[in-house]
Every structure is written in C-alpha cells, then in structure tokens.
Write an enzyme that holds these catalytic residues in place. Structure first.
Site, PDB file in Angstrom:
ATOM      1  N   THR A  20       1.336  -1.640   0.030  1.00 52.00           N
ATOM      2  CA  THR A  20       0.009   0.299  -0.026  1.00 52.00           C
ATOM      3  C   THR A  20       0.803   1.497  -0.022  1.00 52.00           C
ATOM      4  O   THR A  20       0.421   2.328   0.520  1.00 52.00           O
ATOM      5  CB  THR A  20      -1.187  -0.006   1.128  1.00 52.00           C
ATOM      6  OG1 THR A  20      -0.121   0.013   2.466  1.00 52.00           O
ATOM      7  CG2 THR A  20      -1.624  -1.518   0.945  1.00 52.00           C
ATOM      8  N   TRP A  21       2.000   0.750   0.020  1.00 51.40           N
ATOM      9  CA  TRP A  21       3.464   2.639  -0.247  1.00 51.40           C
ATOM     10  C   TRP A  21       2.165   3.400  -1.506  1.00 51.40           C
ATOM     11  O   TRP A  21       2.602   3.208  -2.596  1.00 51.40           O
ATOM     12  CB  TRP A  21       4.250   1.745  -0.454  1.00 51.40           C
ATOM     13  CG  TRP A  21       5.329   2.656  -0.709  1.00 51.40           C
ATOM     14  CD1 TRP A  21       4.936   4.486   0.211  1.00 51.40           C
ATOM     15  CD2 TRP A  21       6.700   3.340  -0.867  1.00 51.40           C
ATOM     16  NE1 TRP A  21       6.060   5.414   0.334  1.00 51.40           N
ATOM     17  CE2 TRP A  21       7.463   4.076  -0.287  1.00 51.40           C
ATOM     18  CE3 TRP A  21       7.139   2.131  -1.522  1.00 51.40           C
ATOM     19  CZ2 TRP A  21       9.125   4.312  -1.056  1.00 51.40           C
ATOM     20  CZ3 TRP A  21       8.997   2.458  -2.002  1.00 51.40           C
ATOM     21  CH2 TRP A  21       9.121   4.169  -1.918  1.00 51.40           C
ATOM     22  N   ASP A  47      -0.463  -5.467   3.528  1.00 54.27           N
ATOM     23  CA  ASP A  47       0.664  -4.543   4.040  1.00 54.27           C
ATOM     24  C   ASP A  47       0.702  -2.877   3.856  1.00 54.27           C
ATOM     25  O   ASP A  47       0.451  -2.725   2.996  1.00 54.27           O
ATOM     26  CB  ASP A  47       2.392  -4.934   3.501  1.00 54.27           C
ATOM     27  CG  ASP A  47       3.504  -4.762   4.099  1.00 54.27           C
ATOM     28  OD1 ASP A  47       3.474  -5.108   4.608  1.00 54.27           O
ATOM     29  OD2 ASP A  47       4.430  -3.801   3.105  1.00 54.27           O
ATOM     30  N   TYR A  52       3.632   5.183   5.657  1.00 59.25           N
ATOM     31  CA  TYR A  52       2.750   5.673   3.888  1.00 59.25           C
ATOM     32  C   TYR A  52       2.082   6.536   4.490  1.00 59.25           C
ATOM     33  O   TYR A  52       1.067   6.873   4.490  1.00 59.25           O
ATOM     34  CB  TYR A  52       2.119   4.115   3.700  1.00 59.25           C
ATOM     35  CG  TYR A  52       3.342   3.070   3.506  1.00 59.25           C
ATOM     36  CD1 TYR A  52       4.539   3.358   3.527  1.00 59.25           C
ATOM     37  CD2 TYR A  52       2.849   2.344   3.462  1.00 59.25           C
ATOM     38  CE1 TYR A  52       5.423   2.126   3.669  1.00 59.25           C
ATOM     39  CE2 TYR A  52       4.371   0.874   3.715  1.00 59.25           C
ATOM     40  CZ  TYR A  52       5.668   1.054   3.635  1.00 59.25           C
ATOM     41  OH  TYR A  52       5.767  -0.349   3.413  1.00 59.25           O
ATOM     42  N   GLN A 164      10.236  -8.766   6.640  1.00 62.48           N
ATOM     43  CA  GLN A 164      10.074  -8.082   5.603  1.00 62.48           C
ATOM     44  C   GLN A 164      11.046  -7.126   4.654  1.00 62.48           C
ATOM     45  O   GLN A 164      11.883  -6.798   5.224  1.00 62.48           O
ATOM     46  CB  GLN A 164       9.137  -7.489   5.358  1.00 62.48           C
ATOM     47  CG  GLN A 164       8.375  -6.912   4.143  1.00 62.48           C
ATOM     48  CD  GLN A 164       7.086  -5.649   4.384  1.00 62.48           C
ATOM     49  OE1 GLN A 164       6.870  -4.711   4.260  1.00 62.48           O
ATOM     50  NE2 GLN A 164       6.463  -5.829   5.079  1.00 62.48           N
TER      51      GLN A 164
END
Ligand code: NAP
Length: 283
Positions: A20-21, A47, A52, A164
């Site tokens: 979702t960046w 994520d 963000y 991650q």
C-alpha cells in the site's frame, strides 16, 4: 490463490498479498477498487505502515476494510517507525494505526527498519501489545541475517513471525543469508517491491524476453511469472502494490502458478543472484 504457513502463525496466509505504499496518491475509487478486487481474488494479506503517506495509506485501508465488511478474512499488517519504537512509543504508534485502520487488532506488527531504539525496548512493546490483544504476532523488516538472529535471541524462539525485505528479480541478495536465516529460525520471508517499485524488466531486455517466453507458454503474463518465482519456496510471500483493479486481479492470479525446475533455472540464469552484498539492500 495458494496459502501457506506464515512463520510460527497457525493461520495460513496467501502467498501473494497487497502493498500500500503510495496507494493513497491514486484516485480513491481506484485504490479501494484495487484492494477489493484483490480481496475477492484471495489477496487478503494487506501490508501497510504508519510511514506511508503519514498515516493516509492506513486510513485508506481502514475505509477499504470497513466497506468490505469481512475483517475476519483479512490478514492486516502494519509497521512502527524506528523513531517511535521505544517500548511505550511502539504501543502508542500501534494504537494510532488501529484507529486509522478502524480495527481492534492487527494480525502482524513490524518494526519498519532497524533504528536507534534498543531492540529490547521495541520487542518489549510488541510483547505488551500481544498481551493486550492488540496484535496477534510481531516481526521485523529490513533486518539482515545477524540482526534477525538477535531479534530471535531477545524475543525467544517462535516469536519473530517474519522479516520483510527487498526482493525482486534484479535484487536477489536476500537469497544469500536472509532467506536461509528465515528458514532456520522459522520466520516467514516477505519480499517487498516485487516489481522493483516500478522498474520491471522491459520486454526488450534479455530477462524480459525470457519472462515473455515463459509467460506465453503458460498463458500467463511476465509479471505473474516473476511473482511465481519470488514465492517459489516454502515460507516466502510477495506483496505487490497495485492501484488499478485489473493489476490487482493479474497479481492475484499469480498465486496459483507453481513453476517447474526448468522455468526456475531459466529465470535464475536471466536474473543472476549476484555477489554477497556488504550490506542488506533496501529500497
Ligand atoms: P512494486 O509492488 O514493486 O511495484 C508497484 C508498481 O507496479 C506500481 O507502479 C504498480 O502500478 C505496478 N503494478 C502492479 N501490478 C501491476 C500489474 N499487474 N501490471 C502492471 N503494473 C503493475 O512496488 P512497491 O510499492 O515499492 O512495493 C510493494 C509493497 O511493498 C509496498 O507497497 C509496501 O507495502 C511494501 N514495501 C515495504 C518496504 C519496507 O521497507 N518494508 C519498502 C518498500 C515497499 P499501479 O499502482 O498503477 O497499479
């Protein structure tokens, strides 16, 4: 969509999730449409991070979850900024994230990257959150193999759910040490920026041609072949970001593809792993 065990978590997680960046910079209708198209197609792992859009991506995800209505089917992940990652700061950052996400509990909470706060403090905060039922698991991001080992030493075996890390066809450095460490320690490896954050191999490049050939033979797309490669091993996951519903559907369909040995070998030749890096590559 294939699912598999995610680190020590008992609940299986889809191999392809949704990043979702910068999602909040797309028209809201498209962004939420993409998340919902992904959910429909089984990409229920989302994520996000307080970082963000300074919380705007979490707020967007919150609206998408609420409109979707089936929170219990989703695996929602967020991350605390290193600057907030003292014991108390971690708890407070998580509470703010939960508010923006409009949910009671995160499925997973990560330290976004290693910072100046002692890791013991952050992990104590994670354990406080677990005790309070605000998160179901915790993990780390952008940790090299040594730091991942330290996190396990501090947190105890079976506590670190994942690392991650940056992982795409042109950046396979994590295969040298991070991936083996994840396997050894029972942590999932979640590969971020699986399309190189917008730098996917062009169709005219040698690698692009190999992907196109493999894709054609399977009636798939080059991006689907790339995603299938990145999640070819047990314990691995990828989280492409898509702000267009048709992109999300295409990415989700990659979750059904299992590459054969020959296909994997051709991709490995076209996109060599490269030398052992001095430092873990990050975006
Ligand atoms: P990415 O997923 O590698 O690439 C995103 C780009 O690919 C966007 O331009 C997107 O376009 C395009 N795209 C996606 N699916 C496509 C498709 N099927 N066909 C054509 N184009 C497609 O980039 P990323 O956002 O850097 O990485 C993914 C996620 O990883 C992030 O969103 C974030 O959640 C996570 N991440 C974590 C860290 C960390 O430090 N832990 C760092 C970076 C990223 P549209 O948007 O127009 O669909």
């Amino acid at each position: 969509m294939r699912t598999r065990p995610f680190g020590p978590n008992s609940r299986p997680v889809p191999v392809i999730g949704q990043g979702t960046w910068l999602l909040e910079t797309a028209p809201e209708r498209d962004a939420i449409g993409a998340l919902h198209a992904g959910f429909e197609a089984g990409m229920t792992h989302v994520d996000t991070a307080e970082y963000y859009g300074d919380g705007a991506a979490e707020s967007l995800v919150g609206r998408a979850i609420e409109a979707w209505g089936r929170r219990e089917e989703l695996f929602i992940v967020s991350k605390v900024l290193p600057d907030h990652a003292s014991r108390r700061g971690t708890v407070e950052a998580c509470e703010r994230s939960l508010e923006r996400l409009r949910i009671e509990q995160l499925d997973l909470y990560l330290l976004h990257w290693p910072g100046d706060e002692p890791l013991e403090e952050t992990i104590a905060g994670f354990e406080d959150l677990l005790g309070a039922g605000k998160i179901l698991a915790w993990g780390v991001s952008n940790f090299d193999a040594d730091l991942l080992r330290r996190a396990v030493e501090i947190g105890g075996p079976g506590r670190v759910a994942c690392d991650q890390v940056l992982y795409h066809l042109q950046e396979r450095a994590i295969e040298h040490a991070v991936l083996p460490a994840c396997r050894e320690l029972g942590a999932a490896m979640v590969g971020y920026s699986p399309f190189g954050s917008g730098k996917f191999p062009s169709p005219g490049s040698r690698g692009g041609q190999v992907l196109a050939e493999l894709a054609k033979a399977r009636g798939a797309t080059p991006r689907q072949i790339a995603l299938a490669f990145l999640v070819r091993e047990e314990g691995t996951f990828a989280i492409p970001k898509a702000a267009q519903p048709q992109h999300a559907r295409e990415n989700a369909a990659a979750g059904a593809i299992e590459l054969g040995e020959d296909e994997v070998r051709r991709i490995e030749e076209a996109f060599p792993r490269g030398a052992v890096p001095r430092e873990l590559p990050v975006i």
